[in-house]
Design a protein around this motif. Structure first.
Motif, mmCIF file in Angstrom:
data_model
loop_
_atom_site.group_PDB
_atom_site.id
_atom_site.type_symbol
_atom_site.label_atom_id
_atom_site.label_comp_id
_atom_site.label_asym_id
_atom_site.label_seq_id
_atom_site.Cartn_x
_atom_site.Cartn_y
_atom_site.Cartn_z
ATOM 1 N N LEU A 194 0.814 -1.220 0.000
ATOM 2 C CA LEU A 194 0.000 0.000 0.000
ATOM 3 C C LEU A 194 0.845 1.265 0.000
ATOM 4 O O LEU A 194 0.444 2.287 -0.572
ATOM 5 C CB LEU A 194 -0.926 -0.006 1.218
ATOM 6 C CG LEU A 194 -2.090 -0.990 1.175
ATOM 7 C CD1 LEU A 194 -2.782 -1.063 2.533
ATOM 8 C CD2 LEU A 194 -3.096 -0.578 0.097
ATOM 9 N N ASN A 195 1.999 1.227 0.636
ATOM 10 C CA ASN A 195 2.841 2.418 0.741
ATOM 11 C C ASN A 195 4.112 2.287 -0.096
ATOM 12 O O ASN A 195 5.176 2.784 0.286
ATOM 13 C CB ASN A 195 3.202 2.676 2.211
ATOM 14 C CG ASN A 195 1.977 2.946 3.060
ATOM 15 O OD1 ASN A 195 1.089 3.696 2.647
ATOM 16 N ND2 ASN A 195 1.911 2.333 4.226
ATOM 17 N N ASP A 196 3.997 1.628 -1.230
ATOM 18 C CA ASP A 196 5.148 1.413 -2.101
ATOM 19 C C ASP A 196 5.479 2.701 -2.851
ATOM 20 O O ASP A 196 4.662 3.202 -3.618
ATOM 21 C CB ASP A 196 4.843 0.300 -3.107
ATOM 22 C CG ASP A 196 6.100 -0.298 -3.712
ATOM 23 O OD1 ASP A 196 6.984 0.480 -4.099
ATOM 24 O OD2 ASP A 196 6.182 -1.531 -3.798
ATOM 25 N N ASP A 197 6.686 3.228 -2.636
ATOM 26 C CA ASP A 197 7.096 4.436 -3.352
ATOM 27 C C ASP A 197 8.197 4.140 -4.368
ATOM 28 O O ASP A 197 8.795 5.057 -4.932
ATOM 29 C CB ASP A 197 7.554 5.533 -2.380
ATOM 30 C CG ASP A 197 8.721 5.112 -1.498
ATOM 31 O OD1 ASP A 197 9.238 3.978 -1.674
ATOM 32 O OD2 ASP A 197 9.122 5.909 -0.631
ATOM 33 N N ALA A 198 8.446 2.843 -4.628
ATOM 34 C CA ALA A 198 9.443 2.455 -5.625
ATOM 35 C C ALA A 198 8.791 1.966 -6.910
ATOM 36 O O ALA A 198 9.278 2.240 -8.017
ATOM 37 C CB ALA A 198 10.354 1.366 -5.064
ATOM 38 N N VAL A 199 7.686 1.247 -6.774
ATOM 39 C CA VAL A 199 6.932 0.742 -7.922
ATOM 40 C C VAL A 199 5.469 1.130 -7.724
ATOM 41 O O VAL A 199 4.832 0.675 -6.767
ATOM 42 C CB VAL A 199 7.058 -0.790 -8.059
ATOM 43 C CG1 VAL A 199 6.174 -1.311 -9.198
ATOM 44 C CG2 VAL A 199 8.509 -1.194 -8.292
ATOM 45 N N PRO A 200 4.911 1.964 -8.602
ATOM 46 C CA PRO A 200 3.520 2.403 -8.430
ATOM 47 C C PRO A 200 2.538 1.237 -8.469
ATOM 48 O O PRO A 200 2.747 0.249 -9.201
ATOM 49 C CB PRO A 200 3.294 3.335 -9.626
ATOM 50 C CG PRO A 200 4.660 3.734 -10.081
ATOM 51 C CD PRO A 200 5.549 2.578 -9.782
ATOM 52 N N ALA A 201 1.468 1.353 -7.697
ATOM 53 C CA ALA A 201 0.449 0.304 -7.669
ATOM 54 C C ALA A 201 -0.175 0.082 -9.040
ATOM 55 O O ALA A 201 -0.670 -1.019 -9.330
ATOM 56 C CB ALA A 201 -0.627 0.664 -6.651
ATOM 57 N N SER A 202 -0.143 1.102 -9.884
ATOM 58 C CA SER A 202 -0.722 0.958 -11.221
ATOM 59 C C SER A 202 -0.032 -0.134 -12.030
ATOM 60 O O SER A 202 -0.601 -0.675 -12.987
ATOM 61 C CB SER A 202 -0.645 2.285 -11.981
ATOM 62 O OG SER A 202 0.699 2.731 -12.078
ATOM 63 N N GLN A 203 1.194 -0.490 -11.666
ATOM 64 C CA GLN A 203 1.888 -1.580 -12.350
ATOM 65 C C GLN A 203 1.142 -2.902 -12.176
ATOM 66 O O GLN A 203 0.962 -3.660 -13.130
ATOM 67 C CB GLN A 203 3.317 -1.708 -11.828
ATOM 68 C CG GLN A 203 4.247 -0.614 -12.300
ATOM 69 C CD GLN A 203 4.594 -0.770 -13.773
ATOM 70 O OE1 GLN A 203 5.088 -1.813 -14.197
ATOM 71 N NE2 GLN A 203 4.342 0.262 -14.554
#
Length: 252
Positions: A194-203
């Motif tokens: 949920l808090n991933d700032d390296a790979v966007p959730a849109s991936q």
């Protein structure tokens, strides 16, 4: 006595990065899983990232194959990295023969760039003769992607990680893009922090939407934490990934 044997290293090529380590449980065997580390395909990151995951899976009855491969900075890119992933997974056949492992079902667990490589590997049986990675000797039968880079066209357009996709694949983005290969003949579980700032959730979101629309089996699972919680074996995020791997293996 430990529940895990000392890992055995197998080379699948002459390069120093062409190896995998097999972790075997001492107790009953649930199945076999390939662990593919991430790091935006850069040589600064290695299979050391996958070792704790391999050990943890082995403690839960899984024979784990922690796979190293050439990355950007040490000979990787197109097609070297993909040839390594294919050859490294196929090398499981030798290890399986030595240890009596059944490879009818093989799960792949891949983090970040490793998620992209795991999903690509799961589509090798669909590749035309002569294509990089075609005609697999060992087939991946289910994938758990941990915040994987599953839409490389989008990642390239966004310039993620200082334009890593363009540097890694050049004009060959579509050949390595999981989104371009939907639907796969195996299930893909796209776990995203949920808090991933390296790979966007849109991936993960865009991949799952496209795979389902194309008739494939894919599921998006959102978990708490950040990008690296997914490979922290003490975290709830990783526990979800482990259970998904076990589910793939037990389903067989």
């Amino acid at each position: 006595m430990s529940d895990i044997t000392v890992p055995q290293r197998y080379s699948y090529g002459p390069d120093a990065s062409q190896w995998a380590e097999l972790y075997l449980p001492r107790g009953p065997l649930v199945g076999v899983a390939v662990v593919i580390h991430g790091g935006y395909w850069r040589s600064a990151y290695s299979a050391d990232l996958g070792a704790p995951l391999a050990r943890d899976l082995t403690a839960h009855g899984v024979a784990a194959w922690n796979l190293e491969y050439r990355r950007m900075g040490n000979g990787g890119g197109w097609p070297a990295t993909f040839l390594d992933i294919a050859a490294g997974i196929d090398a499981l056949a030798l290890a399986a023969a030595e240890h009596g492992l059944n490879l009818d079902t093989v799960a792949a667990l891949g983090h970040s760039a490793g998620g992209q490589l795991a999903v690509w590997a799961a589509g090798r049986s669909l590749l035309p003769a002569g294509a990089v990675g075609a005609d697999p000797a060992v087939e991946v039968t289910g994938v758990v992607s941990q915040s994987g880079l599953l839409n490389l066209g989008q990642a390239q357009a966004q310039g993620l990680s200082n334009h890593a996709v363009e540097m890694f694949l050049g004009p060959n983005v579509v050949l390595g893009d999981p989104l371009a290969a939907v639907p796969l003949p195996v299930p893909v579980f796209a776990v995203h922090a949920l808090n991933d700032d390296a790979v966007p959730a849109s991936q993960s979101e865009s991949y799952v939407a496209a795979a389902v629309a194309a008739g494939g089996t894919a599921r998006l699972i959102r978990v708490p934490g950040d990008h690296f919680d997914l490979i922290d074996i003490s975290s709830d995020a990783y526990a979800t990934c482990r259970e998904l791997v076990l589910g793939v293996l037990r389903a067989a």
